[in-house]
Design an enzyme around this catalytic site. Structure first.
Site, PDB file in Angstrom:
ATOM      1  N   CYS A 167       0.807  -1.220   0.000  1.00  0.00           N
ATOM      2  CA  CYS A 167       0.000   0.000   0.000  1.00  0.00           C
ATOM      3  C   CYS A 167       0.841   1.271   0.000  1.00  0.00           C
ATOM      4  O   CYS A 167       0.286   2.379  -0.066  1.00  0.00           O
ATOM      5  CB  CYS A 167      -0.933   0.002   1.198  1.00  0.00           C
ATOM      6  N   HIS A 307      -2.987   8.182   5.836  1.00  0.00           N
ATOM      7  CA  HIS A 307      -3.212   6.836   5.298  1.00  0.00           C
ATOM      8  C   HIS A 307      -4.615   6.401   5.670  1.00  0.00           C
ATOM      9  O   HIS A 307      -5.331   5.854   4.832  1.00  0.00           O
ATOM     10  CB  HIS A 307      -2.153   5.886   5.858  1.00  0.00           C
ATOM     11  N   GLU A 318      -1.437   5.834  13.514  1.00  0.00           N
ATOM     12  CA  GLU A 318      -1.057   6.963  12.659  1.00  0.00           C
ATOM     13  C   GLU A 318      -1.269   8.278  13.399  1.00  0.00           C
ATOM     14  O   GLU A 318      -0.437   9.193  13.309  1.00  0.00           O
ATOM     15  CB  GLU A 318      -1.863   6.953  11.361  1.00  0.00           C
ATOM     16  N   LYS A 339      -9.785   8.095   1.829  1.00  0.00           N
ATOM     17  CA  LYS A 339     -10.241   6.704   1.678  1.00  0.00           C
ATOM     18  C   LYS A 339     -11.683   6.542   2.131  1.00  0.00           C
ATOM     19  O   LYS A 339     -12.335   5.561   1.784  1.00  0.00           O
ATOM     20  CB  LYS A 339      -9.333   5.750   2.468  1.00  0.00           C
ATOM     21  N   HIS A 344      -9.790   1.956  -0.222  1.00  0.00           N
ATOM     22  CA  HIS A 344      -8.334   1.801  -0.153  1.00  0.00           C
ATOM     23  C   HIS A 344      -7.842   1.158  -1.443  1.00  0.00           C
ATOM     24  O   HIS A 344      -8.126  -0.008  -1.717  1.00  0.00           O
ATOM     25  CB  HIS A 344      -7.989   0.945   1.053  1.00  0.00           C
ATOM     26  N   PHE A 403       1.800  -3.280   3.980  1.00  0.00           N
ATOM     27  CA  PHE A 403       2.170  -4.574   4.548  1.00  0.00           C
ATOM     28  C   PHE A 403       3.672  -4.797   4.343  1.00  0.00           C
ATOM     29  O   PHE A 403       4.237  -4.447   3.312  1.00  0.00           O
ATOM     30  CB  PHE A 403       1.407  -5.701   3.858  1.00  0.00           C
TER      31      PHE A 403
END
Length: 418
Positions: A167, A307, A318, A339, A344, A403
């Site tokens: 991502c 994010h 975050e 998002k 996403h 990830f």
């Protein structure tokens, strides 16, 4: 040969294919109006999956950007990249010719590439035999083909690559392109991220991991970053592209400048395959590195495109990272997660969110976080809930975390001659 003197890098064009609009203007208007692009999946029958909703791109025709033969030999994620790249070049009024082709490159990241091609060809293999598989299966499927085909379609012969950092891939692509222009390896770069992973196998995997929202009866309210009642992310698809250009080159041709890119920070959690490090420790370092790279202080920051995945793990960590880096100033800036509207996009998210951050700087307007009704007590910043906000945006950051522990922060600044 690279120039040892670092060059200033500006954004002169952008393109977007998204669940809320298939041009830059439609995407931006969708963001600032709080348009929701999430609905029940139409690409396949999702009834056997725990999560049955997605942010799908609607009304997109690759034949608007390439001929039928080329379109048949490319996967959807590459279609998006070619389309958004051609939009961005047109927006920048940057023509690629024999004279400049070797000085213009492509850097487009993706998370999973042509996964739909793999699924389709596996079914053919099992049901009809090996000899019936397409000779174009591998070149359609591999992740680098978005960058490769974009170069073929546009004639860009400069540096060309494809970060595959989950991502964070789109943001890594923009950051890596920034470095190439900054250090004189290219006059301009077509950069961003693309993804088209709304497929049965993708949903099977993410649903098994219990990572996705199961608010199937209420898809428009499913992606709710920073909200106490969030229950997972919603998958989206699309592509965002930025034209990064050497300032001197841009000025020499009278280009319109949206913003200047000044910072790129990246780090690794070295902690867990899928979960952020506690307190957002790795994210903290990527934000700090972007500020250092851009010669920015915490008080310079106006807005952060977070994010903000709408997952229990990401959002508080975050938030903690932002507060660690910015201190008291964290409560004086605006933060939002787009998002909430697009879902996403995995490797494509850094592309469309980089575009959103640049547009915030260019227009002095911050897009909202929709569906933020009951804030998580651990998420206590100003997330611009529900409606966009007019404000001066001198510096915007864009965060992407992937990830594997990949963390990326990009910094964009209002352009000034000195």
């Amino acid at each position: 040969m690279a120039n040892l003197e670092k060059k200033r890098v500006v954004i002169t064009g952008m393109g977007a294919i998204t669940p809320i609009g298939n041009t830059l203007e439609d995407y931006w208007q969708g963001l600032i109006s709080g348009r929701n692009g999430i609905d029940t999946i139409t690409a396949f029958d999702p009834s056997q999956h725990g999560s049955q909703i997605a942010g799908e791109v609607k009304g997109f025709d690759p034949l608007d950007y390439m001929d039928r033969k080329d379109a048949k030999r490319a996967a959807r994620f590459a279609h998006f990249a070619i389309a958004a790249s051609k939009q961005a070049l047109a927006d920048a009024k940057l023509a690629i010719t024999d004279l400049n082709a070797e000085q213009i490159g492509v850097m487009i990241g993706t998370g999973v590439g042509g996964i739909q091609v793999m699924e389709d060809q596996q079914e053919i293999y099992l049901n009809r035999g090996a000899s019936r598989c397409s000779p174009f299966m591998v070149p359609m499927m591999i992740a680098n083909m978005a960058a490769g085909l974009t170069a073929i379609q546009t004639g860009a012969k400069g540096p060309n690559s494809c970060p595959v950092t989950a991502c964070a891939a789109g943001s890594n692509a923009i950051g890596d392109a920034f470095r190439l222009v900054q250090n004189g390896y290219a006059q301009a770069m077509i950069s961003g991220g693309t993804e088209s992973a709304v497929t049965p196998l993708t949903f099977a995997g993410f649903s098994s991991a219990r990572a996705m929202s199961t608010r199937n009866d209420d898809p428009t309210h499913a992606s709710r970053p920073f909200d106490r009642d969030r229950d997972g992310f919603v998958l989206g698809e699309g592509c965002g592209i930025l034209i990064l250009e050497d300032l001197d080159h841009a000025l020499s041709r009278g280009a319109r400048i949206y913003a200047e890119m000044v910072g790129y920070g990246m780090s690794c959690d070295a902690y867990h395959m899928t979960s952020l490090a506690p307190g957002g420790e790795g994210a903290t370092r990527s934000i700090r590195l972007a500020l250092k790279d851009g010669d920015l202080s915490p008080t310079d920051i106006s807005y952060i495109n977070a994010h903000g995945t709408s997952t229990p793990v990401n959002d508080p960590n975050e938030t903690a990272a932002i507060k660690t880096v910015l201190g008291d100033h964290a409560y004086k800036i605006t933060v939002s997660s787009t998002k909430s509207m697009t879902g996403h996009l995995l490797g494509g998210s850094g592309g469309i969110e980089g575009v959103a951050a640049v547009m915030a700087v260019a227009n002095d307007k911050v897009p909202p976080t929709i569906n933020l009704v009951n804030p998580d007590p651990a998420c206590d910043l100003d997330y611009v809930a529900d409606r966009s906000r007019d404000q001066t945006v001198d510096v915007a950051l864009s965060n992407s975390f992937g990830f594997g522990g990949h963390n990326v922060t990009l910094a964009f600044k209002k352009y000034a001659e000195n």
